[in-house]
Design a protein around this motif. Structure first.
Motif, PDB file in Angstrom:
ATOM      1  N   GLY A 107      43.734  41.950  47.847  1.00 17.11           N
ATOM      2  CA  GLY A 107      44.959  41.622  47.128  1.00 17.11           C
ATOM      3  C   GLY A 107      45.424  40.194  47.308  1.00 17.11           C
ATOM      4  N   THR A 108      46.655  39.966  46.881  1.00 18.19           N
ATOM      5  CA  THR A 108      47.138  38.598  46.722  1.00 18.19           C
ATOM      6  C   THR A 108      48.379  38.343  47.548  1.00 18.19           C
ATOM      7  OG1 THR A 108      46.146  38.302  44.561  1.00 18.19           O
ATOM      8  CG2 THR A 108      48.127  37.017  45.019  1.00 18.19           C
ATOM      9  N   TYR A 109      48.243  37.412  48.489  1.00 18.38           N
ATOM     10  CA  TYR A 109      49.336  36.942  49.345  1.00 18.38           C
ATOM     11  C   TYR A 109      48.778  35.795  50.151  1.00 18.38           C
ATOM     12  CZ  TYR A 109      46.604  40.419  51.822  1.00 18.38           C
ATOM     13  OH  TYR A 109      45.549  41.159  52.289  1.00 18.38           O
ATOM     14  N   GLY A 110      49.637  35.080  50.835  1.00 17.08           N
ATOM     15  CA  GLY A 110      49.148  34.001  51.704  1.00 17.08           C
ATOM     16  C   GLY A 110      48.338  32.960  50.947  1.00 17.08           C
ATOM     17  N   SER A 111      48.666  32.736  49.697  1.00 23.61           N
ATOM     18  CA  SER A 111      47.982  31.713  48.880  1.00 23.61           C
ATOM     19  C   SER A 111      46.467  31.865  48.979  1.00 23.61           C
ATOM     20  CB  SER A 111      48.404  30.305  49.320  1.00 23.61           C
ATOM     21  OG  SER A 111      49.800  30.187  49.358  1.00 23.61           O
ATOM     22  N   ARG A 112      45.990  33.106  48.908  1.00 24.06           N
ATOM     23  CA  ARG A 112      44.585  33.344  49.185  1.00 24.06           C
ATOM     24  C   ARG A 112      43.733  33.555  47.945  1.00 24.06           C
ATOM     25  NH1 ARG A 112      42.831  38.819  49.725  1.00 24.06           N
ATOM     26  NH2 ARG A 112      41.584  38.219  51.522  1.00 24.06           N
ATOM     27  N   SER A 113      44.336  33.810  46.792  1.00 25.45           N
ATOM     28  CA  SER A 113      43.530  34.360  45.706  1.00 25.45           C
ATOM     29  C   SER A 113      42.544  33.366  45.111  1.00 25.45           C
ATOM     30  CB  SER A 113      44.433  34.936  44.624  1.00 25.45           C
ATOM     31  OG  SER A 113      45.060  36.086  45.140  1.00 25.45           O
ATOM     32  N   ALA A 114      42.986  32.166  44.809  1.00 25.95           N
ATOM     33  CA  ALA A 114      42.033  31.209  44.237  1.00 25.95           C
ATOM     34  C   ALA A 114      40.974  30.850  45.274  1.00 25.95           C
ATOM     35  CB  ALA A 114      42.764  29.968  43.744  1.00 25.95           C
ATOM     36  N   ALA A 115      41.410  30.656  46.537  1.00 24.49           N
ATOM     37  CA  ALA A 115      40.469  30.223  47.572  1.00 24.49           C
ATOM     38  C   ALA A 115      39.507  31.333  47.980  1.00 24.49           C
ATOM     39  CB  ALA A 115      41.239  29.718  48.793  1.00 24.49           C
ATOM     40  N   VAL A 116      40.006  32.549  48.144  1.00 29.89           N
ATOM     41  CA  VAL A 116      39.151  33.634  48.637  1.00 29.89           C
ATOM     42  C   VAL A 116      38.659  34.489  47.469  1.00 29.89           C
ATOM     43  CG1 VAL A 116      38.985  35.527  50.299  1.00 29.89           C
ATOM     44  CG2 VAL A 116      40.510  33.601  50.766  1.00 29.89           C
ATOM     45  N   GLY A 117      39.583  34.952  46.627  1.00 29.30           N
ATOM     46  CA  GLY A 117      39.184  35.730  45.455  1.00 29.30           C
ATOM     47  C   GLY A 117      38.337  34.907  44.498  1.00 29.30           C
ATOM     48  N   GLY A 118      38.704  33.660  44.315  1.00 30.09           N
ATOM     49  CA  GLY A 118      37.928  32.771  43.448  1.00 30.09           C
ATOM     50  C   GLY A 118      36.533  32.545  43.999  1.00 30.09           C
ATOM     51  N   SER A 119      36.432  32.446  45.315  1.00 29.45           N
ATOM     52  CA  SER A 119      35.110  32.244  45.922  1.00 29.45           C
ATOM     53  C   SER A 119      34.237  33.484  45.750  1.00 29.45           C
ATOM     54  CB  SER A 119      35.254  31.889  47.405  1.00 29.45           C
ATOM     55  OG  SER A 119      35.860  30.623  47.542  1.00 29.45           O
TER      56      SER A 119
END
Lengths: 267, 791, 158
Positions: free
Chosen positions: B545-557
């Motif tokens: 999921g999405t929190y901690g400004s993670r989505s582009a960096a982790v989900g995108g990766s």
């Protein structure tokens, strides 16, 4: 919100009949104060009597020519007062006050009669009514502003009495200065100053349990209409709210500052 | 760069449905035979519940059930678990008291759910809820940190003496003490970080449906991470296996952290649905949200900085009390520890740091992550302290920062508080921001303000944050109960269009656009032909999921890695079609080409061949073109930058107006600059709101005084200026995209800049300290006190 | 129960409602027009803003029975046929929305704002949106969108 009977009488007399003998009935004008109260179950009326279909309550007119009073019907909205060329020309301080109530959507629904009947201690209109020496016109009598506000959310209105209009004498100059609550937009302190041929009147809303006049300042300003007089204002401590978000000292200080700014805006 | 790929400010694909009023939020979902739940919540902060009489409520029109903690216990419903365990200094585990979905016997904060009323309409449920008679025995309560740790304070939990949940530390105490012992200068500060309410404009809602034919549960919920919710429902609370549970987080109207957590209502609507035989929907009122959404911040801190006489930082010592509320919310213990103390080095070289954090129970709503989560608290105390040091040492505020910033050639930089920053260029963002606000002309502006009777102040904050959360092994070692990778499945359709299934969840971030841009960048397919699917556990892979400004960096990766696999498989197919060696086939601009020739196949042709494998390397390559990847980050990412604020203070009333904001951030590689700027704007408003307007105010009895939008001030348009936003990019070194993350930068960076600006404006009057929020009365009182007035 | 008749987005409806039913409840629950949202219970947030007889009002602070005989316009009816009104287009091109929850109310209020003041200053736009809360955008791009839409509409009127 508890359910209730809803009525839309076609005349003031019918509305009075619906209210008579029913303490649990409430009048509904624009509803911008009443609806939030009902939603939080702070009031649970058995009947709501809407004034919306009653003709003749939505007029703004000048009576007796250029020097006569400005009469505003009870159901005139804040926005209509704010944008009325007649009000803006004759009592610009009142138009400006109306334009600063709540927000745009609230001004589109909220009415002068509703605001005065509700008599919220932090509402804006009471300051205008009291400072301008207005008269509350009801279905049965006229009430001087000085006699109208009797306490916290309390007025001189009878239980089945209906405001039909407010009659404003036109001042030489007037202005309102408001320190709004940042969240609610109600007045923490609002000061209306009106200069008439007969003298100066100053009314304060927000700071106390009801709107009140600053008679010492009125006298000083009647003698010399200068903003410096405001710094000498002493608000009787008993007039100030306690236990709210703002301390009495801060409220007293804001009264001085808002009074000064209202006087300056009159210049 | 394609006109839709990395760096393109394309307008968002998802906008249309929202603009036409066709978004589908949880409360918009109404199921056949829908019923409605309303909660009876404790009006007391601490009260024994002697009895609950539901007879009148049960007899009211339309009422289907009234459920209590006794019923929940009888059905063995699990308590709400805490997903992070902190170990105290002395090696003991934190106190993790039970957190029942419906309380039994005792309510521990105003708003604690006592009973659940289910009726055929929402109005009937509300009416009946007022008929539930609860016999409370109110007891003394404690809401504030300093009161909760005082001798004789009311105890929230018997198992937590002194109301202490844990007493934790980080860093090298001896090295820090040694630096302080020989320090030429020491500067100390005491401050609080005000408690805030998250206040996504969409209130939380949950609609649970038990299908007795399929023996399967479906939950529509306002969640930032539907798979996490499903996991906790399956493993801890509802205790039903995952395949029997579907969790859908449809359009979600903002999260800001508050919709990460597994809340009791999510469990209860599912449980109740099975009991009453109807779908059960609950939608929070705003005043209910103030009493049931996790709050944020609420720290009391003492900090000291040791410096050389010329202003070089030598050591930092921090002691913080952190309010946990009455129960431990899902990630609560991690916020003041691993998301706070680890950030205390900021963007500076500080040779020694030691931090102690004591987490405290109070009779208040649980406290957990709100936009920034721990990092705003760290940034605030550090930047306030640095400003104070500059004043006490007589050094310019910009220069003291410049003197201590980690330099670009010092990366990777190991801090004394566990983190290793991979890359950054802090002097560059500092200079960029100073230029944007035209710092050289501040004195002129100040003089101009003064002519209008206003005191102008300039405030600065140079900050760093850790996001891109997080390496699973690392967080596991630190006490996390979950991994923090992200998952993606990329499905190429026979005609070459693409559907991406992501474990990330978009509730305003614009993933339907930015993730499509990432795929466009790699495959050259127009974003109109790329659909991003998120939010439905029946459709998406298990992601966090999405929190901690993670989505582009982790989900995108994760999407990047899945696309890698697609590209590689396509190479094998293309090589076959082109009669070439796989090693000779290269992929560029949406085409497979035999290197050095003009022999090529489009991606679409290869995709079609994968699904119509007539001429196909069937012995070595499977048909179809779909692949998945789970990406586990190697490190946090470290966005940073400089936030500058100018304010005007009205000394007569104490009103603070923010008149200019200029920021320069380094958020790594940018997919869509327009969206990145928008994220920064939102964070800035949030941070300015915390600094000047927002506060959850409890009285000493534990009543929340600011429990509606009438009394809790949300920033409005007229409270804010337009923002000057700039970016200086250094690419993250350890993920395939180079992205760091942007969602929280404003909320983290700007609050100290605002307060530093207010204090700068008031410095000539002798004011040296203010706590947030700097409300007019607080500012006025500070002026009066400094001037020797009555206040 | 009261029977009321009203027009919503040009379509006539006759509906039975309880007297206490709010206009927003009528729209969302009876007419299934879920584009109008509820974000608070004290009429501060403005997510429920619709037009009643052409004026923006908070539909959470008005009873459905008060709308008897009125013409109501919601976000679904701002523009017809799935097309975007210039205000909606400007929100799209300026990135004036993120989560989309405040957007319908914001667009309805903003559209009335530029109808009444076709050439507003930034300050007038900011004050004119006092009755609408947004947690995502920091208002920066909303203000930009309103100014852009005003310009578009002025250009189209010439």
């Amino acid at each position: 919100m508890r359910n209730f009977e809803f009525h839309r009488p076609q005349s003031v007399a019918d509305a009075v009949t619906l209210l008579k003998g029913n303490d649990a009935a409430k009048l509904l004008a624009g509803g911008q104060s009443l609806l939030p109260i009902l939603k939080l179950d702070l009031a649970q009326p058995s009947d709501l009597v809407s004034l919306a279909k009653i003709p003749g309550l939505k007029e703004i007119r000048s009576e007796g020519g250029d020097r006569g009073d400005l009469v505003i019907g009870a159901l005139v909205t804040h926005d209509e007062v704010a944008s009325s060329p007649e009000v803006r020309q004759r009592i610009p301080g009142l138009a400006a006050l109306a334009g600063g109530i709540g927000d745009a959507q609230i001004r589109n629904r909220g009415t002068i009669g509703g605001s005065l009947a509700h008599a919220d201690p932090a509402a804006d209109y009471p300051a205008a009514v009291l400072a301008l020496g207005a008269t509350i016109v009801t279905d049965r009598r006229s009430i001087a502003a000085d006699d109208y506000f009797t306490g916290l959310f309390q007025t001189a209105l009878g239980a089945d009495e209906i405001i039909t209009a407010v009659r404003f004498p036109v001042p030489e100059r007037s202005a309102y200065a408001k320190f709004p609550h940042p969240a609610s937009k109600y007045a923490v302190v609002g000061v209306m100053v009106a200069k008439t041929a007969g003298g100066v009147r100053v009314a304060v809303t927000g700071a106390g349990s009801k709107v009140f006049r600053l008679t010492a300042l009125e006298q000083a300003l009647t003698e010399n209409f200068a903003w410096r007089a405001a710094s000498a204002v002493e608000v009787p401590p008993g007039d100030l709210r306690t236990g709210g978000e703002s301390s009495p000292e801060y409220l007293a200080h804001l009264v001085q500052v808002m009074a000064k700014r209202a006087i300056q805006a009159c210049q | 760069m394609s006109d839709q790929g990395l760096g393109a400010s394309v307008a968002r694909k998802e906008d249309r449905r929202f603009l036409l009023g066709k978004g589908r939020y949880t409360d918009d979902v109404t199921l056949p035979n829908q019923s409605y739940a309303v909660f009876v919540r404790s009006p007391h902060a601490n009260a024994a519940i002697r009895s609950i009489d539901a007879r009148q409520a049960l007899a009211a029109p339309g009422v289907l059930a009234v459920l209590t903690g006794e019923d929940a216990a009888a059905d063995d419903l699990g308590g709400i678990p805490c997903g992070w365990t902190i170990t105290s200094k002395d090696g003991s585990k934190m106190v993790a008291p039970p957190h029942p979905a419906l309380v039994k016997g005792k309510a521990r904060h105003t708003g604690d759910p006592v009973a659940m009323v289910i009726a055929e309409t929402r109005a009937q449920a509300k009416d009946a809820a007022q008929l539930v008679e609860v016999d409370y025995d109110p007891q003394p309560a404690v809401a504030h940190l300093n009161a909760a740790v005082a001798n004789g304070a009311p105890q929230v939990w018997d198992e937590a003496p002194g109301n202490v949940c844990f007493d934790w530390h980080l860093g090298d105490a001896a090295a820090t003490d040694a630096e302080f012992a020989k320090a030429e200068r020491v500067v100390a500060i005491d401050l609080t970080n005000n408690r805030v309410a998250p206040n996504a404009i969409e209130p939380r809602a949950a609609n649970g449906y038990y299908d007795d034919v399929e023996d399967r549960y479906t939950l529509y919920t306002t969640s930032q991470n539907p798979h996490l919710t499903r996991l906790l429902l399956a493993a801890y609370t509802l205790k039903v296996p995952e395949q029997k549970l579907r969790v859908v987080a449809p359009d979600v109207g903002g999260g800001f952290g508050s919709k990460i957590f597994h809340y009791a209502e999510e469990l209860l609507v599912l449980w109740a649905s099975k009991k009453v035989g109807h779908p059960v929907k609950w939608t929070s009122d705003r005043s209910e949200a103030f009493l049931s959404d996790a709050h944020g911040r609420d720290h009391v801190t003492h900090a000291e900085l040791a410096l050389t006489a010329d202003g070089k930082f030598r050591a930092l010592s921090v002691r913080t009390l952190a309010n946990m509320g009455a129960y431990l919310s899902t990630f609560a213990p991690a916020i003041p520890t691993y998301l706070h103390a680890t950030l205390l080095s900021g963007p500076y070289v500080i040779p020694a740091i030691y931090a102690e954090v004591k987490a405290i129970f109070t009779h208040t709503v649980p406290v957990d992550a709100v936009r920034g989560a721990g990092r705003p608290e760290a940034t605030y105390l550090l930047e306030r302290l640095v400003d104070k040091a500059a004043r006490e040492l007589g050094i310019d505020r910009v220069e003291i920062r410049r003197k201590n910033l980690i330099q670009p050639d010092q990366f990777p930089y190991q801090t004394p508080v566990a983190l290793q920053y991979d890359v950054g260029d802090y002097p560059a963002t500092l200079d960029m921001a100073l230029q944007a606000i035209d710092y050289g002309k501040f004195a002129e502006r100040k003089a101009e303000s003064e002519q209008r009777g206003k005191l102008r102040g300039f405030g600065i904050s140079t900050y760093i944050e850790a996001c891109g959360i997080a390496p699973s092994a690392l967080v596991g070692a630190l006490g996390a109960g979950a991994g923090l990778y992200e998952a993606a499945t990329v499905r190429v359709h026979p005609t070459g269009s693409v559907t991406v299934f992501t474990g990330s969840h978009s509730h305003g971030q614009g993933h339907e656009t930015t993730f499509a841009q990432l795929v466009n960048e790699r495959l050259g397919i127009p974003i109109e032909n790329i659909e991003i699917v998120h939010g439905d556990t029946d459709r998406i892979p298990f992601g966090m999921g999405t929190y901690g400004s993670r989505s582009a960096a982790v989900g995108g990766s994760a999407i990047y890695k899945a696309v890698d696999k697609i590209v590689d498989k396509g190479k094998k197919i293309a090589a076959h079609l082109l009669e070439a060696n796989v090693a000779d086939v290269e992929f560029e601009d949406g085409k497979y080409r035999v290197a050095g020739t003009d022999r090529e196949k489009t991606f679409g042709e290869v995709a079609f061949t994968a699904y119509v494998p007539h001429n196909y390397p069937i012995d070595t390559v499977e048909p179809g073109l779909e692949d998945s990847a789970f990406y586990d980050p190697k490190n946090f990412t470290f966005p940073g930058g400089c936030h500058l604020v100018e304010v005007e203070v009205d000394p007569e009333t104490g009103v603070v107006e923010v008149v200019d904001v200029a920021i320069a951030d380094d958020v790594g590689v940018i997919i869509n600059p327009m969206i990145v700027d928008g994220q920064a704007h939102g964070g800035l408003a949030h941070g300015i709101g915390q600094a000047l307007l927002e506060e959850c105010v409890y009285d000493t009895e534990g009543q929340l005084l600011s429990g509606s939008f009438m009394s809790y001030t949300m920033p409005r348009a007229a409270d804010l200026p337009s923002f000057k936003v700039g970016n200086h990019v250094t690419a993250c070194t350890h993920n395939p995209t180079g992205i760091k993350g942007v969602g929280e930068v404003g909320a983290i960076g700007v609050p100290p800049a605002v307060i530093n600006a207010v204090l700068d404006a008031l410095a000539p009057l002798g004011v040296t300290h203010l706590d947030m929020p700097a409300t007019p009365e607080k500012v006025w009182r500070a002026i009066q006190a400094a001037q020797g007035g009555a206040a | 129960m009261a029977t009321i008749s009203l027009k919503v987005n040009e379509k006539s409806h006759v509906v039975d409602v309880e007297a206490r039913t709010l206009l927003v409840e009528l729209l969302r629950e009876h007419l299934r027009l879920t584009g109008t949202h509820v974000g608070c219970d004290t009429s501060q947030c403005g997510a429920c803003t619709v037009w009643v007889d052409g004026k923006s009002v908070k539909s959470c602070a008005m009873l459905a029975v008060e709308a008897d005989g009125a013409a109501v316009t919601t976000i679904e009816g701002l523009s017809g046929n799935g097309k975007l009104h210039p205000m909606q287009t400007a929100f799209h091109t300026c990135h004036g929305l993120q989560c989309g929850f405040c957007t319908p109310g914001m667009v309805m209020r903003a559209t009335e704002l530029i109808q009444r003041n076709p050439n507003p200053t930034e300050d007038e736009v900011r004050h004119g949106l006092e009755g609408n809360l947004c947690r995502c955008t920091g208002y920066h791009n909303i203000v930009k969108a309103v100014l852009t839409a005003a310009e578009t509409v002025r250009g189209g009127a010439q």
